[in-house]
Structures are given as C-alpha cells and as structure tokens.
Design a protein around this motif. Structure first.
Motif, PDB file in Angstrom:
ATOM      1  N   GLN A   1       0.872  -1.174   0.000  1.00  0.00           N
ATOM      2  CA  GLN A   1       0.000   0.000   0.000  1.00  0.00           C
ATOM      3  C   GLN A   1       0.908   1.222   0.000  1.00  0.00           C
ATOM      4  O   GLN A   1       1.926   1.230  -0.670  1.00  0.00           O
ATOM      5  N   LEU A   2       0.517   2.264   0.769  1.00  0.00           N
ATOM      6  CA  LEU A   2       1.248   3.533   0.679  1.00  0.00           C
ATOM      7  C   LEU A   2       2.625   3.420   1.322  1.00  0.00           C
ATOM      8  O   LEU A   2       3.636   3.798   0.752  1.00  0.00           O
ATOM      9  N   LEU A   3       2.640   2.909   2.530  1.00  0.00           N
ATOM     10  CA  LEU A   3       3.868   2.969   3.301  1.00  0.00           C
ATOM     11  C   LEU A   3       4.310   1.628   3.875  1.00  0.00           C
ATOM     12  O   LEU A   3       5.400   1.534   4.406  1.00  0.00           O
TER      13      LEU A   3
ATOM     14  N   TYR B   1      -8.594 -12.172  -6.025  1.00  0.00           N
ATOM     15  CA  TYR B   1      -9.553 -11.126  -5.665  1.00  0.00           C
ATOM     16  C   TYR B   1     -10.097 -10.456  -6.914  1.00  0.00           C
ATOM     17  O   TYR B   1     -11.292 -10.208  -7.054  1.00  0.00           O
TER      18      TYR B   1
ATOM     19  N   ASP C   1     -15.839  -5.977  -7.650  1.00  0.00           N
ATOM     20  CA  ASP C   1     -17.134  -5.741  -8.293  1.00  0.00           C
ATOM     21  C   ASP C   1     -17.052  -4.831  -9.515  1.00  0.00           C
ATOM     22  O   ASP C   1     -18.019  -4.712 -10.253  1.00  0.00           O
TER      23      ASP C   1
ATOM     24  N   GLY D   1     -15.062  11.247 -14.909  1.00  0.00           N
ATOM     25  CA  GLY D   1     -14.623  10.607 -13.669  1.00  0.00           C
ATOM     26  C   GLY D   1     -14.852   9.105 -13.664  1.00  0.00           C
ATOM     27  O   GLY D   1     -14.869   8.469 -12.617  1.00  0.00           O
TER      28      GLY D   1
ATOM     29  N   TRP E   1      -5.403   3.443 -12.037  1.00  0.00           N
ATOM     30  CA  TRP E   1      -5.051   4.696 -11.367  1.00  0.00           C
ATOM     31  C   TRP E   1      -5.781   4.819 -10.043  1.00  0.00           C
ATOM     32  O   TRP E   1      -5.195   5.168  -9.020  1.00  0.00           O
ATOM     33  N   GLU E   2      -7.089   4.506 -10.043  1.00  0.00           N
ATOM     34  CA  GLU E   2      -7.901   4.676  -8.837  1.00  0.00           C
ATOM     35  C   GLU E   2      -7.447   3.724  -7.735  1.00  0.00           C
ATOM     36  O   GLU E   2      -7.340   4.116  -6.561  1.00  0.00           O
TER      37      GLU E   2
ATOM     38  N   PHE F   1      -3.965   5.267  -6.530  1.00  0.00           N
ATOM     39  CA  PHE F   1      -3.818   6.579  -5.911  1.00  0.00           C
ATOM     40  C   PHE F   1      -5.014   7.031  -5.076  1.00  0.00           C
ATOM     41  O   PHE F   1      -4.866   7.914  -4.254  1.00  0.00           O
ATOM     42  N   THR F   2      -6.175   6.449  -5.288  1.00  0.00           N
ATOM     43  CA  THR F   2      -7.310   6.796  -4.432  1.00  0.00           C
ATOM     44  C   THR F   2      -7.415   5.777  -3.304  1.00  0.00           C
ATOM     45  O   THR F   2      -7.548   6.131  -2.141  1.00  0.00           O
ATOM     46  N   ASN F   3      -7.357   4.486  -3.682  1.00  0.00           N
ATOM     47  CA  ASN F   3      -7.467   3.444  -2.662  1.00  0.00           C
ATOM     48  C   ASN F   3      -6.109   3.041  -2.082  1.00  0.00           C
ATOM     49  O   ASN F   3      -6.051   2.228  -1.163  1.00  0.00           O
ATOM     50  N   THR F   4      -5.038   3.591  -2.620  1.00  0.00           N
ATOM     51  CA  THR F   4      -3.641   3.333  -2.205  1.00  0.00           C
ATOM     52  C   THR F   4      -3.304   1.850  -2.159  1.00  0.00           C
ATOM     53  O   THR F   4      -2.496   1.412  -1.330  1.00  0.00           O
ATOM     54  N   LYS F   5      -3.907   1.078  -3.054  1.00  0.00           N
ATOM     55  CA  LYS F   5      -3.583  -0.357  -3.101  1.00  0.00           C
ATOM     56  C   LYS F   5      -2.596  -0.554  -4.242  1.00  0.00           C
ATOM     57  O   LYS F   5      -2.960  -0.960  -5.355  1.00  0.00           O
ATOM     58  N   LEU F   6      -1.341  -0.260  -3.957  1.00  0.00           N
ATOM     59  CA  LEU F   6      -0.334  -0.259  -5.021  1.00  0.00           C
ATOM     60  C   LEU F   6      -0.047  -1.673  -5.526  1.00  0.00           C
ATOM     61  O   LEU F   6       0.207  -1.882  -6.711  1.00  0.00           O
TER      62      LEU F   6
END
Lengths: 422, 300
Positions: free
Chosen positions: B49-51, B64, B70, B241, B256-257, B260-265
C-alpha cells in the motif's frame, strides 16, 4: 602562464561556490502545501510573507494547487518519501493515510501553542494513538446555503428549520412557480454525503458504521433514503445529475447557480465564502435539513482542513515555528481571515471580531451547526470504496437504471463484502 | 582439450567507444524501464500500500480481481467496447481523409495540418475539459441542436457517455492519417493503370489494389492504436470521472484509482500486469491473422 591563470580562476570559482554554499546553509527552507482557489492562495502567500519577514533565516516554499488531484499528489509524495514539511490535509483523507503507518509528526512534542484550540475538537479530529497529528484550521459544519432573493420570491422561509419533506413539498411548488429553476443543487457525490448520509444518520440516531465491520443501517433505511432522492429528482426539485455532475469540482461555478436559477445548496460552511464571492445575489444560510421524527440532527461538524507536519521533515523545529505563526500570530490571523472558515483558534476569532471582519453570515452558520452538532460518526463514512458504492447507488436511481429497492439491495451486498475486508 | 576451445573475447577500441556512447541509454533504460517493470511484477504478488513493507501474498491479488472485485469485469467490458469500436472507426476515418487528401486540391498542406492538430492536442487535459463543456447538458453541442429544432442529447449520461469519449478518440485520427498519406503515395501507379485497362472501377481498384498494398500500414496503425487505447486515462478522468455508473470506467482509470485513491499499489500492479497480458494476447492474435490479410511485397 596560462596554467597559472587557469589555476587562479579555478580557485576564485571554488571560493565563490563555497561562499554560496555557506550562505545557503544558514537559511532553512520549509515546503508548505495546500489546496484552494485563487483567494486562498493569495491570503496564504500573504501570511507566508509575514512569517518570512519575521524569520529571515527560514524560507517557505509554497506548493499550492486546486482541490482536484491534490491528495493524489500528496499520497504519491508520501509514498515516495518526498512529502512537504507542512501539509494542509483533508479530514476525509486522514484515516486512509494514517492507517498505513507513521506519516505525521506528533505536534505535541513541538513548540506549538495549542491553548487556543478547543481540546475536544483536536482530540476528535487531530489525534492518532495519543499523538496530535493535525491541527484544525477552521470549523466546518453542514449548512443550508440559500439564494436569499430567490427563496424570498418563492415565499420559502429561511429562518425556520426545514425537514426533508418540507424541501420536497416546497420544491414542487417552486418548480411550478419557476419552471426554469430548481429548488436544490447537488451532484451525486454531494447527494451521497449531504442527503443520503444525513437522512440515514438522522433516522437511526447514530453513524452509518460502527467499530470494526459493523453496519448500523438496514437495507430498508437505504431504500427509504434512495426513494426520497428519487422523488426529489422526479419532481425536478433537485437539478438533474446530467447538469450537476459536470461541475462537481465547485458547484458555486455551476451556471445554474451563477445565473440565480437555484434556490439552495447543501454543503459545509467553508463554501459560504465562495458562494458570496461568486454570486451576484445575496447569500443567506439556514439550519441543515432534518428528518421528521429523526433521532438526531446528523449534522457533521469537522475541521475545514488539518495542518500537519511530515514525520520525515528534516526541520521539525522550523516547521513548528511556521505552524505556530500560522495559527497564533495576529499578522497571520489577519492575513488568513476567514478563508478557511471561522478560525479554530479563539484568539483569531476574537481578533477578527474586534476588527469587524468576522463574516456574520459565516459566523452564524458555524455557530448554528455547532449548537446542533450530530452524533460523532465512524471514519468509515469517508472510506473511498464504501462511498463509491453508495454514490453508484445514488447514480443508479438518479439515471433511472435501477429502482431504489434494486440499488439498495446491490449496495448492501457490496458494502457488506467490503466491510468484511476491514 | 579436444575440439572445444575457449574463444577469446576481444573488443576493439571502436567497439569500446560504441559501448560508451550507448551507455547513457542503457543506464536510463535500466533505471527507468527495466527496474520499475520488474518491481511492478514483484509488487503485484504483494499487499503493498502507501507505506507498508510489502508482504508476499502470492496469487491473492489475482484471485480477488477475478472473483471479488465488483468493478473489474465492468471496467474490462467498457475498455474492450471502447477499444474495438473507436479504433476501427478512427482508422477508417483516417484512411478516408487520407484518400481525399491525395487529390490535387488547393491548400492541401493547410488541410493536412488542421487534420493533424487534434492528434497533438487531443490527449491533453485542456482538450478534455473543452470536450466536457462542449458536450455537457447545456453545452455548445446541445445549444446547436436546440437551435436546429432538435432535442438535446444527454451526451454525458449513462447511455451516451462512452460514445462521447469515443468521439474524442476518433477526432484524433491525424497521426494515422499521416501514415496512410505516405503509404498511399507509395502505391505504384502502374497497378492502377493496369487495372484501368482491365476495366476495374474505382471501388474494385481500392479493394484489390490500394488496401492490400497499404495493409502493412493498416496493421501498424491498428496495433499502435489498440495498444494506446487500452491505456487511455485522461479523457474519462477529466470528462466523466469514470461514470456515470462506471460506463466510462476504462481500465486505465481503474488502475489509477486503485493505486492513488485506494492506495492499493500491489493490487494496482496486478491489474497492470493483467492489462499487459491482454494487450500481448490481442497483439499476437492480430499478428497471427495478419498472415492472411497483410500483403508482403517480398514474398508476394
């Protein structure tokens, strides 16, 4: 001879570069990032100027932009270890960021005067595991924002609390009276927060989610809320989503609002300044709508933004000095004014009031929200994935692709699956 | 001993010089391409994730993706429809305009420039914002329609939003058009003369001579446009959007989402590699089928 001249030139150059390096080494540069519109940029730059004048050895490097994409950029910077020293951060983004590790400095270990803040406000919104990770800039409460002239023409009272049913009934009569206008303007994301969330929380008397993976609302609650939204759209009380979603970044720039064709808008008090600046008509505010027989006001009161310091900053003392100046120094308080809503620091409120600069409309709206604050909600209300599920349900109803019952059933299934992952 | 002798590796001075010249590219390619690609492949099997320190999770991201996400299939469906409708239309349009521009008309270079401009500007955020204002409910396009006595269209509603985004893609036909222009100019005129003598009409000449001769360029344009189209992001992000109701939720947007939005890198990396496999698969299929329809001058 040539070699001698070359050697002298190199020596001079080295000396100059060394001098520059030494000079640069004395000054500290602090990066400060924020989002906002042009007005906010100007007032913040003015405050920075005041700070730099008082602290010549500290340079503030401003990094500012609009709301769109700000937190994407910030999260990328955090992940890459290049976050600014001081960051303006949105309350809704905090849970997602802090859940992943130590991102922010514990401000209680730095020399920042926090006596002017309401301790409970800071505790509710700016703390993580006992550490103070953010300080609120201003107080932001949900409110109704009115086009006063249009509301008066329509004969709709602004000084009496309106229920959701009142809005629907007034809205129908409004549409008959003003066929080209609408009672209310909100895009799907705003409908999810300021109608759906409020309606449900008012009905059940608590936040939508509880600790862990608890869902406090039932499918029937969601069906009822979506049915209400469907009725608003069917009766053309609410601006159709085709027209509102295009201006989702700032509805105060929606031509329908600017040309005085919308009577009311629901959002946080931080939007009042933008409404007053952009609108050619008078702006008034009123209590946020309530549910008849509801168990609570459901009104969210939260910081307009949080100011945080990066845990990786190389200059915590200097960053703290700037943050302290930002909040507590009178010159900064005057420069910043009410741009970030009514200041959270008491001395700032008193100073602006003494100068007659406390916007009465904004101040009244904030005090009204504070006096009617709802039950504290779980941070999952702002979880991006859960929000998206409900926004999709709102859109499905708004664009007539699903009935409220179908949209609710689908949303509940997805929400429960998502909650199981927490 | 015996028949195997170690061959001495000798690099001449000039070869050494050559190595130094290409070194900046090699280092850059390693740092900015190979290492990130390899990292991405590793992260796709982790919970990055982010960190957090990425922890190996095996195929969990992929399981998954295919069983619980979904919006995965919706995004894939939207992307496939967008790509396989807008790309052929874009190429057909590019060929049509190129054919027209092969005629001897005045101001040809001006027309060429004007038609080429959208492909330079079209991918930008500014043009996407302009597109949004053109096609919004009370935008310029609907104003024109209303003035013509026609009803307004919900260009950014769930039914039409993908078409609106696709029109923007087709509008940027200029780069394909330029390649077709060059290819059309290189078709030997003797073939057309011979066909004329045999009594072949314009359509027959186009189908039997022009298309086969320029088929390598059609193949090139098709591949390039398909590969790019799968990765499109700017237009749906700025204009809609990804909505409404995920009707313009292209795969690029989903990647991208999630990042950077859900931070699931880690999950976003897994999605990226699925996209790579899809693109490679489609490219291989096109290459395989190209033996049937692409004219190879060398082998007749």
């Amino acid at each position: 001879m040539k070699k001698l001249i070359t050697a002298i030139l190199v020596l001079v150059l080295v000396c100059q570069l060394t001098a520059v390096a030494f000079a640069a080494g004395e000054a500290v540069t602090i990066r400060f990032s924020w989002w906002g519109d042009e007005t906010r940029h100007n007032v913040t730059l003015a405050a920075i100027e005041k700070f730099e004048a008082a602290n010549p050895n500290i340079k503030i490097e401003p990094e500012y932009m609009g709301w769109d994409g700000y937190h994407t950029k910030l999260k990328t910077q955090i992940a890459g270890g290049s976050a600014p020293d001081v960051m303006q951060t949105d309350v809704k983004e905090m849970p997602g960021i802090v859940s992943q590790g130590k991102v922010f400095y514990d401000l209680s270990t730095l020399q920042i005067d926090r006596s002017g803040f309401d301790a409970k406000f800071v505790e509710n919104w700016g703390m993580q595991d006992g550490a103070v990770i953010g300080l609120p800039t201003g107080t932001n409460g949900e409110t109704s924002i009115f086009n006063a002239e249009l509301m008066t023409k329509a004969g709709i009272p602004m000084d009496q609390p309106l229920t959701w049913n009142d809005i629907l009934e007034y809205g129908k009569k409004f549409k008959e009276q003003f066929p080209d206008s609408y009672m209310m303007l909100l895009d799907p994301n705003q409908v999810e927060l300021h109608i759906l969330n409020a309606y449900i929380c008012q009905k059940i008397g608590m936040g939508k989610y509880g600790p862990g993976n608890t869902r406090n609302f039932s499918e029937e609650d969601l069906v009822e809320a979506l049915t209400y939204i469907d009725e608003l759209l069917a009766a053309q009380v609410l601006v159709p989503f085709e027209q509102s979603s295009v201006h989702s970044v700032n509805q105060m720039e929606n031509p329908l609002w600017l040309t005085g064709k919308v009577a009311m808008y629901l959002n946080f008090t931080t939007h009042i300044a933008s409404a007053q600046k952009n609108s050619s008509f008078e702006i008034a505010t009123g209590l946020f709508p309530s549910l008849e027989g509801g168990k609570q006001s459901g009104i969210i009161v939260q910081p307009a933004q949080l100011i945080t310091i990066s845990a990786n900053t190389q200059h915590p003392a200097e960053a703290a000095l700037f943050v302290d100046f930002f909040f507590n120094n009178p010159e900064s308080q005057i420069a910043l004014g009410l741009n970030r809503s009514v200041p959270a620091v008491q001395s700032a409120r008193e100073l602006l009031a003494s100068r007659g600069e406390l916007n009465p409309v904004l101040n009244e709206a904030v005090n009204r929200a504070l006096a009617n604050i709802g039950e504290t909600f779980d941070v999952k209300t702002y979880n991006g994935e859960l929000v998206k599920i409900l926004v999709t349900a709102v859109e499905a109803v708004g664009y007539d692709t699903m009935t409220p019952a179908e949209a609710a059933a689908n949303a509940i299934k997805l929400i429960d699956a998502k909650l199981a992952e927490f | 001993m015996g028949i195997f002798r170690k061959k001495e590796l000798t690099i001449s001075r000039y070869q050494k010089q050559g190595l130094w010249y290409v070194m900046p590219f090699v280092i850059g390619f390693l740092i900015f391409n190979i290492i990130p690609i390899a990292s991405s492949l590793y992260y796709s099997f982790t919970n990055l994730q982010l960190l957090n320190t990425p922890k190996w999770t095996g195929l969990r991201n992929f399981i998954y993706m295919f069983t619980l996400d979904d919006t995965f299939y919706q995004s894939l469906k939207v992307t496939l429809v967008y790509t396989f409708v807008s790309v052929p239309v874009k190429i057909a349009f590019a060929l049509l305009i190129a054919l027209i521009l092969t005629a001897e008309i005045r101001g040809l270079s001006v027309y060429r420039l004007l038609f080429y401009l959208p492909s330079i500007l079209g991918g930008s955020v500014v043009i996407s914002i302009m597109w949004k204002f053109l096609f919004m409910q009370d935008g310029y396009i609907n104003n024109i329609l209303i003035n013509l006595g026609l009803p307004a269209v919900k260009w950014l509603g769930p039914k039409m939003s993908l078409t609106t985004i696709s029109i923007l893609q087709v509008w940027q036909f200029g780069s394909s058009m330029v390649l077709f222009l060059a290819a059309l100019k290189n078709v030997p005129t003797e073939y057309y003369e011979a066909a004329n003598i045999d009594g072949a009409g314009r359509t027959r000449r186009f189908i039997k001579i022009t298309i086969p001769i320029i088929s390598p360029i059609i193949l090139f344009n098709l591949l390039m446009q398909l590969i790019q189209s799968f990765q499109h992001l700017t237009a749906p992000m700025v204009i809609t959007g990804g909505g409404p109701l995920h009707t313009t939720y292209l795969f690029g947007m989903k990647i991208w989402e999630e990042a950077f939005t859900n931070t699931k890198l880690g999950y976003s990396s897994a999605l990226s590699w699925v996209l790579v496999v899809i693109i490679i698969g489609i490219t291989l299929v096109i290459f395989k089928t190209s033996k049937v329809w692409v004219y190879d001058e060398a082998n007749g």
